[in-house]
Design a protein around this motif. Structure first.
Motif, short mmCIF file in Angstrom:
data_model
loop_
_atom_site.label_atom_id
_atom_site.label_comp_id
_atom_site.label_asym_id
_atom_site.label_seq_id
_atom_site.Cartn_x
_atom_site.Cartn_y
_atom_site.Cartn_z
N ALA A 41 0.84 -1.21 0.00
CA ALA A 41 0.00 0.00 0.00
C ALA A 41 0.88 1.25 0.00
N TRP A 42 1.90 1.22 0.83
CA TRP A 42 2.85 2.33 0.99
C TRP A 42 3.49 2.67 -0.36
N LYS A 43 3.93 1.62 -1.05
CA LYS A 43 4.59 1.82 -2.35
C LYS A 43 3.60 2.28 -3.40
N ASN A 44 2.37 1.75 -3.36
CA ASN A 44 1.35 2.17 -4.32
C ASN A 44 1.12 3.66 -4.26
N VAL A 45 1.15 4.20 -3.04
CA VAL A 45 0.83 5.62 -2.88
C VAL A 45 2.08 6.50 -3.03
N LEU A 46 3.21 6.06 -2.47
CA LEU A 46 4.38 6.94 -2.39
C LEU A 46 5.48 6.63 -3.40
N GLY A 47 5.28 5.54 -4.15
CA GLY A 47 6.29 5.20 -5.15
C GLY A 47 7.20 4.08 -4.68
N GLY A 48 7.88 3.47 -5.66
CA GLY A 48 8.64 2.23 -5.45
C GLY A 48 9.74 2.30 -4.41
N LYS A 49 10.31 3.47 -4.20
CA LYS A 49 11.48 3.52 -3.30
C LYS A 49 11.10 3.63 -1.83
N ALA A 50 9.86 4.05 -1.58
CA ALA A 50 9.44 4.23 -0.19
C ALA A 50 9.43 2.88 0.52
N ASN A 51 9.95 2.86 1.73
CA ASN A 51 9.93 1.57 2.45
C ASN A 51 9.67 1.76 3.93
N LEU A 52 9.31 0.65 4.55
CA LEU A 52 9.04 0.65 5.99
C LEU A 52 9.92 -0.43 6.61
N LYS A 53 10.60 -0.08 7.70
CA LYS A 53 11.48 -1.04 8.37
C LYS A 53 10.85 -1.45 9.70
N LEU A 54 11.03 -2.72 10.04
CA LEU A 54 10.50 -3.21 11.31
C LEU A 54 11.41 -2.77 12.46
N VAL A 55 10.82 -2.10 13.45
CA VAL A 55 11.58 -1.73 14.64
C VAL A 55 11.62 -2.93 15.59
N TYR A 56 10.42 -3.47 15.91
CA TYR A 56 10.36 -4.65 16.77
C TYR A 56 8.95 -5.20 16.78
#
Lengths: 480, 134
Positions: A309-324
């Motif tokens: 969903a994140w990439k669909n809206v913000l583009g291919g390079k946007a990412n989310l990293k797991l903190v914990y």
């Protein structure tokens, strides 16, 4: 009915009901709370339930209650009990029906200012991608063989299959799978309930929230966790869904039947337990471990869909990293110091979060220097907290609170609050709510919960975990 | 006679079901559960055969409801009615009758044994108190 005179004051934030209070108590009961909060705790059944917990065979030191304690059944929610390994009790009621219900935090590289224009679109897209699992949702039905692989191999298996990143394994409690997991200890029924629910949120207080880091209390630790002021993060709260519920149902029944064989009598049927090292105890533990692996896998898949969903809206390079990702409904075999001696214990945490101190061997390498991230979600529309485990938590088997804790029943909340008005009020504060059920919104209104600030103050002052950051919600999402 | 009522409980769902007979009590407890699932039903009718054996009447009630909940969740159906073919304090054979569902408004996790009570009042009415984990 309890009153303050039933308690011995151990410190400003710790109160004890001595063993002499009821003849069947094996150990004292201890409550972490402020004097003001105690009054609220007297109002429901939670203290009686805590005292019932002190009767568990093999219980060590005391039964504990976290400041977000409230009435459940068997253990109160917010209850902790450690029993002697290997023959102390293991109790499915001390884990709860939602086995390994957990919270995870994902971090972005964006600030609030950068995300604001996309917020509504992101919330809509996430709601579409992450169903509740109660409606049409995502229609994928896994085979029993695939369920078995997930139960035994957990998150690393899903990463192998191309979902998520290698780093997701390292940043998850137990690296996303429990060693002892054994799918053969789980009924076909439980597996069937899990077949179409991987990657779904469930209902009730389970949610996905887009939040911003509003305040940093501890710069050094926040930096290690990768958090900075005004950063956009995503919090997910859910568990092992129907699979876990069915395992609990199955094993409470099995244990109730087996108890006479082990000469166990308890004040509440839901406390049903057997010795950990009995055949029934071992099978439950292995099933529970597999459910925990399923639960981590569930949130791992939810993360995968949120990233899409994140990439669909913000583009291919946007990412989310797991903190914990850390559970608050689980039983684990851990080593603790009891009366100066190191010993293995079976620690039940029901609505309570593990909070290991700096240097603990089970922590990911990058968090060893500062301690375990503690993720404490609050009620809808109120701040959540990131805290960190402390060495002072030793007296509580390194455990801390798990949320704000209910103070009003769902029924009372529906009578008191209107879902529409709650949404309107949140909207005025700039918070978007994506939820199909107005009733669900009313049930979870923040007024139905204790004040999270009071809970956090107690765990911070008592040394159970230290404040790192406060997160405020921008969008609350409950799937279709 | 009301069929059931919802009682106060802080986090979960507590109900009291009533019945002129034990069968009637069981069927009203089933109705309380299925109403609480707040399902959006389709017109498609459905029937499921069940067989349940338990050590006593109160455990039988929990096992009966657990069976209905399991079938409801895996088949995406909701059962508002039941026809008993066999009914004793320890055994049930019955047909659950209901509809297919499009969605559930509430996810009932399990039927608990907490504060579980079944008794007959002076006026002959049966009562059962049940706590559902939601």
């Amino acid at each position: 009915m309890f009153s303050k005179k039933d308690f011995i004051k151990i410190s400003e934030y710790l109160w004890e009901i001595p063993k002499s209070f009821r003849p069947d108590m094996q150990v004292p009961a201890r409550v972490y709370a402020s004097e003001k909060m105690l009054e609220d705790i007297f109002r429901d059944e939670s203290l009686n339930q805590l005292i019932n917990t002190t009767t568990l065979p093999g219980i060590v030191k005391y039964a504990l209650a976290m400041p977000d304690i409230h009435e459940g059944y068997s253990f109160p929610i917010g209850g902790v009990a450690a029993t002697k390994y290997p023959d102390g009790a293991i109790s499915p009621g001390g884990v709860g029906y939602d086995i390994s219900c957990s919270v995870r935090l994902l971090k972005s590289e964006y600030t609030e200012k950068e995300i604001r224009p996309y917020l509504d679109k992101l919330a809509t897209e996430i709601q579409k991608e992450v169903p509740s699992g109660l409606g049409r949702g995502r229609q994928i039905k896994l085979s029993i063989e695939e369920i078995n692989r997930i139960l035994e191999r957990g998150v690393p298996y899903l990463v192998e299959k191309g979902y998520g990143e290698k780093e997701d394994i390292e940043n998850c409690e137990e690296r996303g799978r429990m060693e002892e997991a054994d799918a053969s200890c789980i009924s076909e029924r439980a597996k069937n309930r899990g077949r179409d629910q991987l990657g779904t949120l469930g209902s009730g207080n389970h949610f996905c929230e887009i939040q911003k880091v509003e305040t940093i209390f501890d710069e050094k630790t926040a930096e290690v966790f990768g958090l900075f002021k005004d950063q956009i993060v995503i919090m997910v709260h859910c568990g092992s869904r129907g699979l876990g519920h069915q395992i609990a149902t199955d094993y409470i029944r099995i244990m109730m039947k087996a108890m006479p064989k082990y000469g166990i009598k308890l004040p509440d049927r839901e406390l049903a337990c057997v010795p950990f090292n009995s055949p029934e105890g071992q099978r439950y533990f292995k099933a529970m471990c597999a459910a925990a692996s399923y639960s981590w896998s569930n949130r791992h898949m939810i993360t995968h869909y949120i990233r899409e969903a994140w990439k669909n809206v913000l583009g291919g390079k946007a990412n989310l990293k797991l903190v914990y990702d850390v559970a608050h409904n689980i039983a684990k075999v851990e080593e603790h110091e009891v009366d100066g001696k190191k010993m293995k214990l079976i620690v039940h945490r029901k609505g309570a979060t593990r909070a290991f101190p700096p240097g603990h061997p089970d922590l990911p390498e990058k968090y060893k220097g500062v301690g375990q991230p503690v993720l404490l979600p609050s009620s809808m529309g109120t701040p959540s907290y990131i805290l960190v485990g402390q060495k002072e938590g030793k007296e509580a088997f390194y455990t801390t609170a798990h949320g704000s804790g209910r103070r009003m029943s769902r029924h009372a909340a529906i009578r008191r609050f209107s879902g529409g008005v709650v949404i309107q009020n949140l909207k005025q504060r700039g918070i978007i709510v994506k939820c199909h059920s107005l009733r669900g919104i009313a049930e979870e209104a923040s007024g139905a919960y204790k004040d999270v600030e009071e809970v956090v103050e107690v765990i911070h002052q008592a040394g159970l975990s230290k404040k790192v950051a406060r997160l405020t919600p921008l969008a609350v999402i409950k799937g279709e | 006679m009301e069929k059931y009522k919802i009682l106060e409980h802080k986090a979960d769902l507590k109900i009291r079901a009533f019945g002129k007979t034990k069968q009637n009590l069981f069927s009203n407890a089933l109705l309380a559960m299925s109403d609480s699932q707040r399902a959006e039903v389709s017109n498609q009718k459905t029937k499921r055969e069940i067989k349940v054996k338990s050590p006593n009447l109160s455990l039988l009630l929990v096992d009966f409801l657990s069976e209905a909940l399991y079938l409801s969740q895996v088949n995406k159906e909701v059962y508002k009615d039941v026809e008993f073919k066999k009914f004793s304090d320890t055994e049930i054979e019955a047909e659950l009758i209901g509809n297919e569902t499009k969605s559930f408004g509430e996810d009932i996790k399990a039927i608990t044994y907490h504060d579980l009570e079944i008794y007959q009042e002076g006026n002959g009415i049966w009562q059962a108190t049940i706590l559902f984990d939601i």
